[in-house]
Design a protein around this motif. Structure first.
Motif, PDB file in Angstrom:
ATOM      1  N   ALA A 139       0.850  -1.199   0.000  1.00  0.00           N
ATOM      2  CA  ALA A 139       0.000   0.000   0.000  1.00  0.00           C
ATOM      3  C   ALA A 139       0.881   1.242   0.000  1.00  0.00           C
ATOM      4  CB  ALA A 139      -0.904  -0.015   1.226  1.00  0.00           C
ATOM      5  N   LEU A 140       0.587   2.171  -0.903  1.00  0.00           N
ATOM      6  CA  LEU A 140       1.314   3.437  -0.976  1.00  0.00           C
ATOM      7  C   LEU A 140       0.396   4.561  -0.499  1.00  0.00           C
ATOM      8  CD1 LEU A 140       3.188   3.238  -4.429  1.00  0.00           C
ATOM      9  CD2 LEU A 140       4.025   2.604  -2.161  1.00  0.00           C
ATOM     10  N   TYR A 141       0.970   5.427   0.319  1.00  0.00           N
ATOM     11  CA  TYR A 141       0.197   6.518   0.923  1.00  0.00           C
ATOM     12  C   TYR A 141       0.815   7.867   0.563  1.00  0.00           C
ATOM     13  CZ  TYR A 141      -1.597   2.842   4.052  1.00  0.00           C
ATOM     14  OH  TYR A 141      -2.168   1.700   4.555  1.00  0.00           O
ATOM     15  N   ASP A 142      -0.072   8.815   0.226  1.00  0.00           N
ATOM     16  CA  ASP A 142       0.341  10.214   0.172  1.00  0.00           C
ATOM     17  C   ASP A 142       0.399  10.773   1.582  1.00  0.00           C
ATOM     18  OD1 ASP A 142       0.564  10.656  -2.579  1.00  0.00           O
ATOM     19  OD2 ASP A 142      -1.608  10.895  -2.794  1.00  0.00           O
ATOM     20  N   ASP A 143      -0.570  10.319   2.376  1.00  0.00           N
ATOM     21  CA  ASP A 143      -0.806  10.856   3.710  1.00  0.00           C
ATOM     22  C   ASP A 143      -1.154   9.669   4.605  1.00  0.00           C
ATOM     23  OD1 ASP A 143      -1.834  11.910   5.994  1.00  0.00           O
ATOM     24  OD2 ASP A 143      -3.288  13.232   5.009  1.00  0.00           O
ATOM     25  N   LEU A 144      -0.357   9.474   5.637  1.00  0.00           N
ATOM     26  CA  LEU A 144      -0.550   8.290   6.480  1.00  0.00           C
ATOM     27  C   LEU A 144      -1.848   8.348   7.291  1.00  0.00           C
ATOM     28  CD1 LEU A 144       3.111   7.569   7.653  1.00  0.00           C
ATOM     29  CD2 LEU A 144       1.742   6.351   5.947  1.00  0.00           C
ATOM     30  N   GLU A 145      -2.489   9.521   7.347  1.00  0.00           N
ATOM     31  CA  GLU A 145      -3.775   9.640   8.040  1.00  0.00           C
ATOM     32  C   GLU A 145      -4.923   9.193   7.135  1.00  0.00           C
ATOM     33  OE1 GLU A 145      -3.841  10.797  11.305  1.00  0.00           O
ATOM     34  OE2 GLU A 145      -1.664  10.691  11.087  1.00  0.00           O
ATOM     35  N   GLU A 150       8.583   2.797  11.316  1.00  0.00           N
ATOM     36  CA  GLU A 150       8.492   1.630  10.431  1.00  0.00           C
ATOM     37  C   GLU A 150       8.123   2.017   9.001  1.00  0.00           C
ATOM     38  OE1 GLU A 150       5.615  -0.852  12.377  1.00  0.00           O
ATOM     39  OE2 GLU A 150       7.085  -1.613  13.815  1.00  0.00           O
ATOM     40  N   TRP A 151       8.028   3.312   8.724  1.00  0.00           N
ATOM     41  CA  TRP A 151       7.585   3.770   7.411  1.00  0.00           C
ATOM     42  C   TRP A 151       8.766   4.273   6.590  1.00  0.00           C
ATOM     43  CZ3 TRP A 151       2.653   2.939   5.850  1.00  0.00           C
ATOM     44  CH2 TRP A 151       1.747   2.553   6.851  1.00  0.00           C
ATOM     45  N   ILE A 152       8.736   3.951   5.312  1.00  0.00           N
ATOM     46  CA  ILE A 152       9.808   4.362   4.401  1.00  0.00           C
ATOM     47  C   ILE A 152       9.244   5.360   3.403  1.00  0.00           C
ATOM     48  CG2 ILE A 152      11.475   3.582   2.660  1.00  0.00           C
ATOM     49  CD1 ILE A 152      11.376   0.801   4.010  1.00  0.00           C
TER      50      ILE A 152
END
Ligand SMILES: [Zn+2]
Length: 420
Positions: free
Chosen positions: A102-108, A129-131
């Motif tokens: 899963a790719l996120y622009d915004d982790l919220e 834990e996020w890259i």
């Protein structure tokens, strides 16, 4: 006036290699003929301007490297779990693990895509834990470290005499890709993006295995003189179907920079010739800001001439062929081509043959010619990285090139391939 019209036509055709939008067709795979078996000649002694890579093995073998078809893309890393290689501190590359990431622009917020397993992105940093990655659509995103294999960049090393090919990290860039960027197209409909990817996969296959090389004939054999490279990446990942996606030029250079590659090769096939030739009109573009790039280009032109001498065609080319470089007045006389401007390691653009010339397209449609093209790149990489060889091919100083190259950035509607 005629001359002017000719020039316009030439510019339009030349533009095809970078911005053509013609329909996507693919060539049927031709039957494969095995290469004749030959014995490796003993290593030749070094000359003043060329040398063959030093080998310690005295083994000779008679098993030539098969032409065949490129191997299937490597299986994606297993998942789930922490897939972080030793030494990874946020910078390098990530490969999407089994099941997608899963790719996120915004982790919220929700992810904007679940990227397909096997895809590779540049990595720029970590937060817990996020890259933070930079995607094939030329945009930053976040991915969880349990859904990708994260690998650190190559250690800095001096290339040339004394450098071990086993330490080499190499990025191979198959030019074009996706629905809007086919590259040049032959009269019969052979599409550059497809051919470039096939050749790139063949180069990666060669880099992944040890070989013996007959430097006189250029033939490659199963053997142990040249070790497998440490790490070979492609900027587009997959087979003819799955690897056909848009990859922005910023991303392509960014990936090579993030893994600290020792060399990068962008694979293309040309359009917009000027004259007929009695041999292949291979052009290889170098970076004027990185002196070693010109040496790399000269060696590659030389190896292409060796590979392509075995084939007959109604060859075409530019008046000035060989190792060359273009500067853009609009970019303050920086490199005209973005991938050469942005990449921080020795990088060349290989324009091995003219796909827009039907006679050469007929060769590019064969596995034998694509393999010969890949073997030329492989030999050039070995010579460039492990010797101080200056190369013998003709070259020319950088020229100011009028006109505007397509920016090559990913389009706003660029799509990252999704996990099915
Ligand atoms: Zn091209």
């Amino acid at each position: 006036m005629l001359k002017y019209l000719w020039l316009v036509a030439f510019v339009l055709v030349a533009a095809a290699c970078s911005t053509d939008n013609a329909a996507d067709t693919t060539a049927a795979a031709p039957p494969v003929t095995p290469i004749p078996t030959t014995t490796v000649a003993p290593a030749t002694t070094a000359e003043s301007t060329t040398s063959t890579p030093t080998t310690t093995s005295t083994t000779t073998t008679t098993i030539p490297v098969p032409v065949g078809v490129p191997a299937e893309p490597s299986p994606p890393p297993a998942s789930p779990g922490p897939l972080i290689e030793d030494g990874f501190s946020g910078v390098g590359a990530v490969t999407v693990a089994v099941g997608g990431a899963a790719l996120y622009d915004d982790l919220e917020a929700d992810p904007f895509v679940v990227a397909r397993e096997g895809l590779v992105f540049a990595a720029h940093g970590m937060d817990g834990e996020w890259i933070e990655v930079f995607t094939s659509c030329d945009a930053p995103a976040w991915v969880h470290s349990s859904e990708v294999l994260a690998q650190p960049p190559a250690a800095a090393a001096d290339i040339g005499e004394g450098f071990s090919f086993a330490d080499a990290t190499i990025v191979i860039d198959p030019g074009h890709g996706g629905p809007w960027n086919t590259g040049a197209v032959s009269p019969s409909g052979l599409v550059e993006k497809t051919i470039n990817l096939d050749i790139a996969r063949r180069v990666v296959d060669l880099l992944g295995e040890p070989h013996n090389v007959d430097w006189e004939t250029g033939q490659l054999f199963v053997g142990s003189d040249i070790p497998a490279a440490n790490w070979a990446l492609t900027t587009r990942v997959g087979d003819e179907e799955t690897g056909d996606y848009e990859a922005g030029l910023i991303f392509r250079s960014d990936l090579a920079n993030a893994v600290n590659a020792h060399a990068m090769v962008a694979i293309h096939n040309n359009a917009g010739w000027e004259i007929s030739l009695d041999q292949a009109g291979s052009d290889v573009y170098y970076q004027s800001q990185i002196p070693d790039s010109r040496r790399f280009a000269r060696i590659m032109v030389e190896e292409m001439a060796l590979s392509f001498a075995a084939f007959e065609a109604d060859w075409v080319g530019a008046v000035q062929t060989g190792a060359k470089s273009r500067l853009s007045a609009r970019e303050g006389n920086a490199q005209y081509y973005g991938i050469l401007r942005r990449s921080e390691m020795p990088t060349v653009i290989a324009e091995g043959a003219y796909i827009a010339n039907q006679s050469e397209a007929d060769l590019l449609a064969t596995a034998e010619f694509r393999q010969a093209y890949a073997e030329a790149i492989y030999r050039a990489l070995v010579r460039f990285l492990t010797t101080d060889d200056t190369g013998l091919a003709p070259d020319s100083d950088p020229e100011i090139w009028a006109g505007t190259a397509g920016r090559g950035d990913a389009r706003p509607d660029c799509v990252i391939p999704a996990q099915p």
